[in-house]
Design a protein around this motif. Structure first.
Motif, PDB file in Angstrom:
ATOM      1  N   MET A 257      13.816  19.003 -10.006  1.00 40.21           N
ATOM      2  CA  MET A 257      13.010  18.096 -10.781  1.00 40.21           C
ATOM      3  C   MET A 257      12.532  16.968  -9.871  1.00 40.21           C
ATOM      4  SD  MET A 257      13.755  16.642 -14.623  1.00 40.21           S
ATOM      5  CE  MET A 257      15.472  16.704 -14.484  1.00 40.21           C
ATOM      6  N   ALA A 258      11.233  16.767  -9.794  1.00 37.46           N
ATOM      7  CA  ALA A 258      10.657  15.741  -8.932  1.00 37.46           C
ATOM      8  C   ALA A 258      10.567  14.422  -9.687  1.00 37.46           C
ATOM      9  CB  ALA A 258       9.276  16.173  -8.462  1.00 37.46           C
ATOM     10  N   VAL A 259      11.376  13.462  -9.265  1.00 33.33           N
ATOM     11  CA  VAL A 259      11.353  12.131  -9.872  1.00 33.33           C
ATOM     12  C   VAL A 259      11.007  11.133  -8.775  1.00 33.33           C
ATOM     13  CG1 VAL A 259      12.679  10.367 -11.101  1.00 33.33           C
ATOM     14  CG2 VAL A 259      13.103  12.780 -11.559  1.00 33.33           C
ATOM     15  N   ARG A 260      10.067  10.274  -9.071  1.00 30.19           N
ATOM     16  CA  ARG A 260       9.629   9.263  -8.104  1.00 30.19           C
ATOM     17  C   ARG A 260       9.377   7.972  -8.871  1.00 30.19           C
ATOM     18  NH1 ARG A 260       9.899   9.734  -3.057  1.00 30.19           N
ATOM     19  NH2 ARG A 260       8.626   8.392  -1.827  1.00 30.19           N
ATOM     20  N   HIS A 261       9.564   6.840  -8.218  1.00 29.60           N
ATOM     21  CA  HIS A 261       9.283   5.560  -8.861  1.00 29.60           C
ATOM     22  C   HIS A 261       8.565   4.643  -7.885  1.00 29.60           C
ATOM     23  CE1 HIS A 261      13.018   4.651  -6.727  1.00 29.60           C
ATOM     24  NE2 HIS A 261      12.555   3.410  -6.667  1.00 29.60           N
ATOM     25  N   ARG A 262       7.921   3.623  -8.461  1.00 28.67           N
ATOM     26  CA  ARG A 262       7.242   2.623  -7.631  1.00 28.67           C
ATOM     27  C   ARG A 262       7.197   1.300  -8.392  1.00 28.67           C
ATOM     28  NH1 ARG A 262       2.741   2.804  -3.319  1.00 28.67           N
ATOM     29  NH2 ARG A 262       2.153   0.612  -3.251  1.00 28.67           N
TER      30      ARG A 262
ATOM     31  N   VAL B 264       7.845   8.550 -12.489  1.00 27.62           N
ATOM     32  CA  VAL B 264       7.194   9.822 -12.811  1.00 27.62           C
ATOM     33  C   VAL B 264       8.219  10.924 -12.607  1.00 27.62           C
ATOM     34  CG1 VAL B 264       5.326  11.418 -12.234  1.00 27.62           C
ATOM     35  CG2 VAL B 264       4.954   8.960 -12.056  1.00 27.62           C
ATOM     36  N   ASP B 265       8.333  11.789 -13.603  1.00 28.85           N
ATOM     37  CA  ASP B 265       9.269  12.910 -13.588  1.00 28.85           C
ATOM     38  C   ASP B 265       8.467  14.165 -13.926  1.00 28.85           C
ATOM     39  OD1 ASP B 265      11.168  14.858 -14.208  1.00 28.85           O
ATOM     40  OD2 ASP B 265      12.149  13.676 -15.753  1.00 28.85           O
ATOM     41  N   GLU B 266       8.436  15.133 -13.028  1.00 21.46           N
ATOM     42  CA  GLU B 266       7.637  16.340 -13.248  1.00 21.46           C
ATOM     43  C   GLU B 266       8.459  17.585 -12.953  1.00 21.46           C
ATOM     44  OE1 GLU B 266       3.617  18.535 -11.522  1.00 21.46           O
ATOM     45  OE2 GLU B 266       3.947  16.416 -11.091  1.00 21.46           O
ATOM     46  N   HIS B 267       8.298  18.592 -13.796  1.00 18.08           N
ATOM     47  CA  HIS B 267       8.899  19.888 -13.507  1.00 18.08           C
ATOM     48  C   HIS B 267       8.123  20.985 -14.224  1.00 18.08           C
ATOM     49  CE1 HIS B 267      11.045  18.690 -17.229  1.00 18.08           C
ATOM     50  NE2 HIS B 267      11.026  19.966 -17.494  1.00 18.08           N
ATOM     51  N   PRO B 268       8.202  22.225 -13.718  1.00 17.65           N
ATOM     52  CA  PRO B 268       7.506  23.342 -14.361  1.00 17.65           C
ATOM     53  C   PRO B 268       8.015  23.519 -15.792  1.00 17.65           C
ATOM     54  CG  PRO B 268       8.425  24.014 -12.259  1.00 17.65           C
ATOM     55  CD  PRO B 268       8.948  22.655 -12.555  1.00 17.65           C
ATOM     56  N   LEU B 269       7.117  23.891 -16.663  1.00 18.20           N
ATOM     57  CA  LEU B 269       7.489  24.063 -18.063  1.00 18.20           C
ATOM     58  C   LEU B 269       7.306  25.514 -18.509  1.00 18.20           C
ATOM     59  CD1 LEU B 269       8.392  22.484 -20.590  1.00 18.20           C
ATOM     60  CD2 LEU B 269       5.985  22.116 -21.095  1.00 18.20           C
ATOM     61  N   ARG B 270       6.128  26.054 -18.245  1.00 19.31           N
ATOM     62  CA  ARG B 270       5.824  27.428 -18.670  1.00 19.31           C
ATOM     63  C   ARG B 270       5.124  28.181 -17.546  1.00 19.31           C
ATOM     64  NH1 ARG B 270       3.773  26.382 -24.822  1.00 19.31           N
ATOM     65  NH2 ARG B 270       4.660  24.318 -24.940  1.00 19.31           N
ATOM     66  N   GLY B 271       5.267  29.482 -17.550  1.00 21.86           N
ATOM     67  CA  GLY B 271       4.501  30.310 -16.625  1.00 21.86           C
ATOM     68  C   GLY B 271       5.133  30.491 -15.259  1.00 21.86           C
ATOM     69  N   ALA B 272       4.292  30.956 -14.333  1.00 22.97           N
ATOM     70  CA  ALA B 272       4.733  31.339 -12.994  1.00 22.97           C
ATOM     71  C   ALA B 272       5.269  30.169 -12.175  1.00 22.97           C
ATOM     72  CB  ALA B 272       3.580  32.002 -12.242  1.00 22.97           C
ATOM     73  N   GLY B 273       4.849  28.952 -12.473  1.00 17.19           N
ATOM     74  CA  GLY B 273       5.304  27.790 -11.715  1.00 17.19           C
ATOM     75  C   GLY B 273       6.819  27.670 -11.669  1.00 17.19           C
ATOM     76  N   GLY B 274       7.465  28.022 -12.753  1.00 12.22           N
ATOM     77  CA  GLY B 274       8.927  27.968 -12.791  1.00 12.22           C
ATOM     78  C   GLY B 274       9.578  29.012 -11.912  1.00 12.22           C
ATOM     79  N   LEU B 275       8.913  30.155 -11.748  1.00 13.56           N
ATOM     80  CA  LEU B 275       9.473  31.233 -10.931  1.00 13.56           C
ATOM     81  C   LEU B 275       9.402  30.927  -9.435  1.00 13.56           C
ATOM     82  CD1 LEU B 275       7.961  34.292 -12.836  1.00 13.56           C
ATOM     83  CD2 LEU B 275      10.303  33.398 -12.976  1.00 13.56           C
TER      84      LEU B 275
END
Length: 167
Positions: free
Chosen positions: A1-6, A104-115
């Motif tokens: 999980m990509a978490v970043r702050h500023r 900001v917190d981003e992660h794959p949710l659906r589809g090929a991105g998670g694979l």
């Protein structure tokens, strides 16, 4: 999980004003251009903005949908990435003294991105978030500086006379 702050050198209201304007999405989101509302009233639940992603000569039309919004505090989005699927992007805006902490917190949710999500992809997302938060900070801080520069100066009011003779 990509978490970043500023830490952004302005108040949370100024940051939120940019986040809630769907026409400005391409101003701060790296890799997008020509954003515009396509459904609903951004950032209400279910509203969406469309934008173009340019990768060399390739141009993809995508959209991002609001999945959760706490005005002034949290904006959670589902960004569609074509054949890669979708990603959940959560943006938190918090006061930090007289400044603002944006996470900001981003992660794959659906589809090929998670694979295909792995350490290398995570590193690329971190780099993208660093650039995205820098663009957001620059935009908001520049607007705050311009507003301060154009703010009318307060009127100087003379001290009242005492009415007596000076000695």
């Amino acid at each position: 999980m990509a978490v970043r702050h500023r830490l952004i050198r302005t108040d949370p209201r100024s940051v939120w004003a940019v986040l809630e304007d769907g026409t400005r999405y391409a101003d701060w989101v790296v890799g997008t251009s020509e954003s515009k509302p396509v459904r609903g009233h951004w950032p209400q639940l279910g509203s969406a903005i469309g934008y173009e992603v340019r990768i060399g000569p390739l141009r993809l039309r995508n959209e991002t949908v609001v999945r959760r919004c706490v005005p002034g505090e949290v904006l959670e989005l589902e960004a569609k990435a074509g054949p890669m699927g979708t990603a959940r992007i959560a943006i938190e805006v918090q006061p930090w003294g007289d400044q603002c902490l944006v996470k900001v917190d981003e992660h794959p949710l659906r589809g090929a991105g998670g694979l295909v999500h792995n350490v290398a992809v995570e590193a690329m997302i971190q780099i993208r978030h660093r650039a995205m938060l820098a663009r957001l900070a620059h935009l908001v801080e520049a607007e705050a500086a311009e507003a301060e520069e154009h703010r009318p100066l307060g009127q100087v009011v003379p001290e009242p006379e005492t009415g007596g003779a000076r000695g």
